[in-house]
Design an enzyme around this catalytic site. Sequence first.
Site, mmCIF file in Angstrom:
data_model
loop_
_atom_site.group_PDB
_atom_site.id
_atom_site.type_symbol
_atom_site.label_atom_id
_atom_site.label_comp_id
_atom_site.label_asym_id
_atom_site.label_seq_id
_atom_site.Cartn_x
_atom_site.Cartn_y
_atom_site.Cartn_z
ATOM 1 N N ASP A 189 -24.616 52.826 23.804
ATOM 2 C CA ASP A 189 -23.385 52.342 24.432
ATOM 3 C C ASP A 189 -22.194 52.385 23.498
ATOM 4 O O ASP A 189 -21.074 52.151 23.932
ATOM 5 C CB ASP A 189 -23.573 50.908 24.934
ATOM 6 C CG ASP A 189 -23.823 49.924 23.798
ATOM 7 O OD1 ASP A 189 -24.121 50.370 22.671
ATOM 8 O OD2 ASP A 189 -23.729 48.709 24.039
ATOM 9 N N ASP A 214 -31.143 52.443 21.431
ATOM 10 C CA ASP A 214 -30.405 51.565 20.529
ATOM 11 C C ASP A 214 -30.822 50.126 20.841
ATOM 12 O O ASP A 214 -31.228 49.808 21.951
ATOM 13 C CB ASP A 214 -28.907 51.753 20.762
ATOM 14 C CG ASP A 214 -28.075 51.027 19.711
ATOM 15 O OD1 ASP A 214 -28.629 50.692 18.658
ATOM 16 O OD2 ASP A 214 -26.884 50.790 19.971
ATOM 17 N N THR A 273 -28.848 47.062 20.222
ATOM 18 C CA THR A 273 -27.758 46.292 20.809
ATOM 19 C C THR A 273 -27.269 46.956 22.086
ATOM 20 O O THR A 273 -26.927 48.129 22.094
ATOM 21 C CB THR A 273 -26.599 46.164 19.806
ATOM 22 O OG1 THR A 273 -27.089 45.635 18.578
ATOM 23 C CG2 THR A 273 -25.518 45.252 20.362
#
Length: 826
Positions: A554, A318, A320
């Site tokens: 996350d 990912d 971010t």
Amino acid sequence: MALDLDGDRADDAQADIRPAQVSVRTGLTAEQVAERVAAGQTNDVPERGSRSVRDIVRANVFTRINAILAVLLVIVLATGSPIDGMFGLIIIANSGIGIIQELRAKRTLDKLTIVGQARPVVRRDGASGDLSPHDVVLDDIIELGSGDQIVVDGVIEEAEALEVDESLLTGESDPVVKRPGDKVLSGSFVAAGGGAYRATKVGKDAYAAKLADEASKFSLVNSELRTGIDKILKLVTYLLIPAGLLTIYNQLFSSREGLFDSLRGMVAALVPMVPEGLVLMTSIAFAVGVVRLGRRNCLVQELPAIEGLARVDVVCADKTGTLTENGMRLADLRVVGDRPQAQIEQALAALAADDPRPNASMQAVAEAYPQAPGWRATAVAPFSSAKKWSGISYGDNGNWVLGAPDVLLDPDNDTAREAERIGAKGLRVLLVASSDRTVDDAAAPSTVTAQALVVLEQRVRPDARETLEFFDDQDVQVKVISGDNAISVGAVAESLGLAGGKDAVDARTLPEDTAGLADTLEHSRIFGRVRPDQKRAMVAALQSRGHTVAMTGDGVNDVLALKDADIGVAMGAGSPATRAVAQIVLLDNKFATLPYVVGEGRRVIGNIERVSNLFLTKTVYSVLLALLVGVTGVLSKPFGFDPISYPFLPRHVTIAAWFTIGVPAFILSLAPNNERARTGFVARVLRLAIPSGIVVGVATFVCYLLVYQGQDADHTTKVQVSTSALITLITVALWVLAVVARPYVWWKLILIVASAVAYVGLFLIPFTRDFFQLDPTNWAWTSIAFVCGAIGAVCIEAVWWIGRAVTKDGRTVFKRGWRAHDGAPA
């Protein structure tokens, strides 16, 4: 196990009756908590992770190998020769080293587990605070927000656009809307919205307790390495039975030696057949891996993850929180609508203030506009990764939405184009807009009027480029999969030197079928506007093409993909749900820790393969030597020649393993190893170990026959004969060590030379010669021994080169430049 979501059982109905004394607003009082603790109504689920101290001791002491060695030790001690029982020290060493290393790993694991566990927010005495899951008691009021894991079963008391994802329990990926009175089960997590629920089942009564107890164990289950070693041990068991029976018959019935000498010869033949250190070295290598990674704040929740990540050839990351830091800063507010900037700023301040669980974007807005106007919210639509917008209606102050410009606006809109141009610089852009209807309307957001573009600055992780370069050097593909605008994601990836940034793919254009999706994934590396269900589909598509996939993330939108990936890696600052399903948690939130995890996995796999070669070679030559001696003894009577007994005493086979296997194997199992993990562990080990073991066994037996003087020879002659055979065995076994240790670096050469020098000392120092009954003074026989050893060494070398040619293995004997990163033993 069937999932009861309807709750028709009588005990469920009874549990759902809220005690009159419990206030939803204030929660339990301290006295009520104490009453429930005294009554045992606590969430006393087993600790995640490590085994208990008792289990560790039992597993390391009461093993099959220890039992075999213990029986043989008793037999030797009964003959009145305790010196020949030195191999009994192996029992103590195996158990002691294994216990110490596992306890070290347990301490590390337990500390990290406490840091990394989900901590629910509980209301007590009118205040909210986070607690350990073990401190939750029956009837506790637990608050919920996006990404929170539901730690115990309960009933919803408050709900604000609450959606719960039960896919980890039911397999259904669509979130379920929850209202007051609805049930929630432990093991699910909040996909959107917020609220609070009352704990109705805690501890072992909770639905997921048994599942968590079994699934969370720190074990070697599903490990290709452990499975391979189990296969090897089964093979060894099959070899031990005929060789052992034949040895027993030959020593006790065929040879003319006395009972005690026959028993010692039998034990000497059987002891080296047992690969006593193989499982130990594997456990040590894994345990040391846990400790090493623990020092880097990496929590390994499932042990095979260390091994699995070393086999990964695709990493889905990912953007971010992985390539960029979680924190953001509001860089600009560009008004594009008819509302005054002051009103837009008020709306942004209100949206940020009324968000109970703000994400990184909303936190940046809150920092820029901290003064909320005090508007009263009349409707709320929480953010979700699927729809990519959130909103709040404020009555006469309007309906406001905040989300992705390319989702809320027509792509041909001037404002959407402007947002795209800004995003191409690697900035994150959100649209604040007004809507013509309340945000909780089924058709919301309906027609929106763009009012301003919120430009957020993302900080790229300083170690991201180096990490991406590492994976590129190791032929591991990195796929950036993000929910952000594809052009913005591509710009960030390009700034880090990741190829394909200019050709970033908008996931809304991806094919739905697995085959088509897999084709796209093979040729593209950067993807934006990816929905949570698409992330999961991407993982499945890559796996369908034979890839071993690691997924990092996350956020709650990463949970499904993390669960389905071969290895799930969560950031410590991520949502509790992602940490719960991941096999590895990076508690320091550093993407740069992944190369160390890969390196640790490679160290474990590569070194255990080396160690397995040594131990299995010893087993093969021991079995073969026993068979050759046994068959010769059986044939002696019908053919009328003098039977031969086993050439060695137990003390001889003990010292033969000291510096050809024992000490070198321990060092090699802990040493750095950068070789890429490959499948086919068992085949490769057998390919080298079996022919090597045959060479060692045949060379030793030939030497023994050449110098054998019959069973009526005097004691000195027998010692010289045994010594000559032992010299041949050690010489060839040392060459096996030299082959297994390749590629060479300085410390490996020192290890090999030191092992040889140690044996020279054992044979030349008067005390050790007498102690171990060694006599190399018959130079004619000693010369024969070295000649047989040299021929055996040449054959071992030929076996290695032939095996290398057959497998086209690219390893080199000397690393170019003796590279320092191959390191010294730790």
